[in-house]
Structures are given as structure tokens and as C-alpha cells.
Design a protein around this motif. Structure first.
Motif, PDB file in Angstrom:
ATOM      1  N   GLY A 151       0.809  -1.210   0.000  1.00  0.00           N
ATOM      2  CA  GLY A 151       0.000   0.000   0.000  1.00  0.00           C
ATOM      3  C   GLY A 151       0.843   1.261   0.000  1.00  0.00           C
ATOM      4  N   ILE A 152       1.958   1.235   0.719  1.00  0.00           N
ATOM      5  CA  ILE A 152       2.850   2.395   0.728  1.00  0.00           C
ATOM      6  C   ILE A 152       3.483   2.597  -0.629  1.00  0.00           C
ATOM      7  N   TYR A 153       3.995   1.531  -1.232  1.00  0.00           N
ATOM      8  CA  TYR A 153       4.640   1.674  -2.547  1.00  0.00           C
ATOM      9  C   TYR A 153       3.629   2.095  -3.620  1.00  0.00           C
ATOM     10  N   ARG A 154       2.408   1.642  -3.489  1.00  0.00           N
ATOM     11  CA  ARG A 154       1.375   2.000  -4.462  1.00  0.00           C
ATOM     12  C   ARG A 154       0.984   3.469  -4.334  1.00  0.00           C
ATOM     13  N   ARG A 155       0.867   3.948  -3.100  1.00  0.00           N
ATOM     14  CA  ARG A 155       0.392   5.323  -2.861  1.00  0.00           C
ATOM     15  C   ARG A 155       1.505   6.349  -3.025  1.00  0.00           C
ATOM     16  N   PHE A 156       2.718   5.991  -2.628  1.00  0.00           N
ATOM     17  CA  PHE A 156       3.835   6.939  -2.659  1.00  0.00           C
ATOM     18  C   PHE A 156       4.881   6.430  -3.645  1.00  0.00           C
ATOM     19  N   ARG A 157       4.837   6.936  -4.847  1.00  0.00           N
ATOM     20  CA  ARG A 157       5.661   6.405  -5.932  1.00  0.00           C
ATOM     21  C   ARG A 157       7.147   6.638  -5.703  1.00  0.00           C
ATOM     22  N   ASP A 158       7.494   7.592  -4.827  1.00  0.00           N
ATOM     23  CA  ASP A 158       8.917   7.824  -4.570  1.00  0.00           C
ATOM     24  C   ASP A 158       9.438   6.960  -3.431  1.00  0.00           C
ATOM     25  N   ALA A 159       8.589   6.137  -2.825  1.00  0.00           N
ATOM     26  CA  ALA A 159       9.041   5.271  -1.736  1.00  0.00           C
ATOM     27  C   ALA A 159       9.922   4.158  -2.293  1.00  0.00           C
ATOM     28  N   GLY A 160      11.092   3.987  -1.683  1.00  0.00           N
ATOM     29  CA  GLY A 160      12.000   2.930  -2.118  1.00  0.00           C
ATOM     30  C   GLY A 160      12.269   1.901  -1.047  1.00  0.00           C
ATOM     31  N   ALA A 161      11.888   2.223   0.213  1.00  0.00           N
ATOM     32  CA  ALA A 161      12.118   1.307   1.328  1.00  0.00           C
ATOM     33  C   ALA A 161      11.101   1.584   2.422  1.00  0.00           C
ATOM     34  N   VAL A 162      10.723   0.525   3.128  1.00  0.00           N
ATOM     35  CA  VAL A 162       9.756   0.633   4.226  1.00  0.00           C
ATOM     36  C   VAL A 162      10.303  -0.142   5.423  1.00  0.00           C
ATOM     37  N   VAL A 163      10.194   0.456   6.614  1.00  0.00           N
ATOM     38  CA  VAL A 163      10.610  -0.228   7.842  1.00  0.00           C
ATOM     39  C   VAL A 163       9.477  -0.158   8.856  1.00  0.00           C
ATOM     40  N   HIS A 164       9.343  -1.225   9.623  1.00  0.00           N
ATOM     41  CA  HIS A 164       8.299  -1.309  10.647  1.00  0.00           C
ATOM     42  C   HIS A 164       8.909  -1.855  11.919  1.00  0.00           C
ATOM     43  N   GLY A 165       8.703  -1.137  13.025  1.00  0.00           N
ATOM     44  CA  GLY A 165       9.258  -1.569  14.296  1.00  0.00           C
ATOM     45  C   GLY A 165       8.298  -1.370  15.446  1.00  0.00           C
ATOM     46  N   HIS A 166       8.601  -2.036  16.555  1.00  0.00           N
ATOM     47  CA  HIS A 166       7.763  -2.020  17.751  1.00  0.00           C
ATOM     48  C   HIS A 166       8.606  -1.529  18.925  1.00  0.00           C
ATOM     49  N   SER A 167       8.609  -0.249  19.184  1.00  0.00           N
ATOM     50  CA  SER A 167       9.331   0.269  20.340  1.00  0.00           C
ATOM     51  C   SER A 167       8.384   0.427  21.524  1.00  0.00           C
ATOM     52  N   ILE A 168       8.951   0.577  22.715  1.00  0.00           N
ATOM     53  CA  ILE A 168       8.118   0.848  23.881  1.00  0.00           C
ATOM     54  C   ILE A 168       7.398   2.182  23.708  1.00  0.00           C
ATOM     55  N   ALA A 169       8.120   3.207  23.250  1.00  0.00           N
ATOM     56  CA  ALA A 169       7.525   4.537  23.123  1.00  0.00           C
ATOM     57  C   ALA A 169       6.381   4.560  22.120  1.00  0.00           C
ATOM     58  N   ASN A 170       6.564   3.970  20.919  1.00  0.00           N
ATOM     59  CA  ASN A 170       5.474   4.055  19.942  1.00  0.00           C
ATOM     60  C   ASN A 170       4.288   3.182  20.348  1.00  0.00           C
ATOM     61  N   THR A 171       4.562   2.109  21.082  1.00  0.00           N
ATOM     62  CA  THR A 171       3.474   1.246  21.542  1.00  0.00           C
ATOM     63  C   THR A 171       2.645   1.943  22.618  1.00  0.00           C
ATOM     64  N   VAL A 172       3.306   2.508  23.617  1.00  0.00           N
ATOM     65  CA  VAL A 172       2.603   3.155  24.728  1.00  0.00           C
ATOM     66  C   VAL A 172       1.869   4.416  24.264  1.00  0.00           C
ATOM     67  N   LEU A 173       2.557   5.279  23.528  1.00  0.00           N
ATOM     68  CA  LEU A 173       1.948   6.544  23.125  1.00  0.00           C
ATOM     69  C   LEU A 173       0.805   6.354  22.137  1.00  0.00           C
ATOM     70  N   SER A 174       0.917   5.385  21.251  1.00  0.00           N
ATOM     71  CA  SER A 174      -0.177   5.154  20.301  1.00  0.00           C
ATOM     72  C   SER A 174      -1.417   4.639  21.011  1.00  0.00           C
ATOM     73  N   ARG A 175      -1.231   3.897  22.109  1.00  0.00           N
ATOM     74  CA  ARG A 175      -2.376   3.410  22.887  1.00  0.00           C
ATOM     75  C   ARG A 175      -3.124   4.562  23.546  1.00  0.00           C
ATOM     76  N   ALA A 176      -2.402   5.625  23.877  1.00  0.00           N
ATOM     77  CA  ALA A 176      -3.019   6.757  24.569  1.00  0.00           C
ATOM     78  C   ALA A 176      -3.507   7.849  23.623  1.00  0.00           C
ATOM     79  N   ALA A 177      -3.147   7.760  22.345  1.00  0.00           N
ATOM     80  CA  ALA A 177      -3.459   8.819  21.389  1.00  0.00           C
ATOM     81  C   ALA A 177      -4.865   8.668  20.805  1.00  0.00           C
ATOM     82  N   GLY A 178      -5.325   9.742  20.201  1.00  0.00           N
ATOM     83  CA  GLY A 178      -6.555   9.698  19.431  1.00  0.00           C
ATOM     84  C   GLY A 178      -6.244   9.278  18.007  1.00  0.00           C
TER      85      GLY A 178
END
Length: 205
Positions: A84-111
């Protein structure tokens, strides 16, 4: 007969996996990594592989719709999000996905988004020549139905004036992309630094 994945693409993914692992953002078998290939295929990590211990055989190829080039191969469960990223953003050449403590905790509390403002590292994102900007990082509800999650992303992007090169999945992790792996990793590092600062500020309140 299948076309071999370029050795440079495999080496790039292996090195990225070690870098993410060194940062502590891909515990156990979490995370996934991909690069787009010149022929339209996508090189991506196989399902269930530890990203800090990748070898050449842990990288496989899929087409633009996420179908494995070799029948029976199992790419990352979230391969369609990379597509989906490569299809939508034609200039994308690489994608990374990670699970940090900060992104996990803050995303749970965010809208629906998490706003970052005034950070020097916002300059790592496109359109941010100084620190004096704010970026609303989209936060999507977690969903094990990946096609449905991708449809939610498509709907979110369709109505956006500007789109940062990343998003968060609630309680799950962060997706970042760039024109090449160096850019994608730099944006991941910038985002994770800012999220760690946000988490520390909340502790101090």
C-alpha cells in the motif's frame, strides 16, 4: 524461472534489520523490512524471522499485490501494508516497521493522530526546513484484517492535505518509508527519538 533478488537489496535489508535490532525496536520476531526493486517486485522479510539475525534466505520477493514469487513462501503477515505504501507513494524505495516501547505506549493513549511540535528532528521529515513546525502522525486502530487496515489507511490518505512519511498502529508499532533505506531508517530514528522525548515528558509531569 524466478529472477534472483539483487544481492544489494538483500544486503540492505539485512543491515537494516541489525540496525533496528541494535536500537531495540524489533523484539522477538517483530517488525518487517522491504525495498522496492527496479522490476516492480518487492523484496521483503519472511514471516517469523528475527530481524537482528537475518540471512540471505530470510528475504523473499512478492509482486506489487503481495503475492509470493515462489509458491508456498510466507512473507511478513503485514506485506499488504508495504504494498500500500509503494502503491500510494511512488517515490518510496524502502519501508521499515518496528515495535518500540515509546510508539506502543503513546499510540495506545493517542486519538486519531499524535502531534509532534518544536523538535529539531522534525527536519528529518519532508517539508520541515526548521524545528518550528508541527507534524500530526496518523494513528490507526490495530486490526488483524490487513486488507481492512489498508483500506482505512487509503481513506485516511485520500482526505489529507499533507502526509508525513509514517504512521502508527495503535498498540502495535510504527511504519516509516523513504526514497531509500537510509532515508527510511533516518526517519524511523527521528520519530523514535521524538516519541521517547514525549514519553519522558509525560513521566515528568
Amino acid at each position: 524461472m524466478t529472477v534472483p533478488i539483487p544481492e544489494a537489496a538483500i544486503a540492505t535489508i539485512i543491515a537494516a534489520g541489525r540496525r533496528l535490532d541494535d536500537a531495540g525496536w524489533v523484539p522477538a520476531t517483530a517488525g518487517n523490512i522491504s525495498v522496492s526493486l527496479p522490476d516492480g517486485r518487492i523484496a521483503i522479510t519472511r514471516s517469523g524471522r528475527h530481524k537482528g539475525a537475518l540471512v540471505a534466505g530470510d528475504v523473499m520477493a512478492v509482486d506489487g499485490d503481495g503475492r509470493p514469487e515462489v509458491q508456498g513462501d510466507r512473507p511478513s503477515y503485514e506485506t499488504l501494508l508495504h504494498c500500500g505504501i509503494y502503491r500510494r507513494f511512488r517515490d518510496a524505495g524502502a519501508v521499515v516497521h518496528g515495535h518500540s516501547i515509546a510508539n506502543t505506549v503513546l499510540s495506545r493513549a493517542a486519538g486519531g493522530s499524535l502531534t509532534l511540535a518544536g523538535y529539531e528532528l522534525l527536519k528529518a521529515f519532508p517539508g520541515g526546513p526548521t524545528h518550528d513546525v508541527s507534524v500530526a502522525v496518523p494513528v490507526l486502530d490495530n486490526d488483524q484484517d490487513i486488507p481492512r487496515l489498508q483500506r482505512a489507511l487509503d481513506a485516511r490518505w485520500a482526505g489529507a492535505d499533507t502526509i508525513p512519511p509514517g504512521y502508527l498502529i495503535r498498540g502495535h508499532g510504527a511504519y516509516l518509508w523513504g526514497p531509500d533505506m537510509d532515508a527510511a531508517l533516518a526517519r524511523m530514528e527521528a520519530l523514535e527519538f521524538m516519541l521517547a522525548c514525549e514519553l519522558e515528558e509525560r513521566r515528568l509531569r
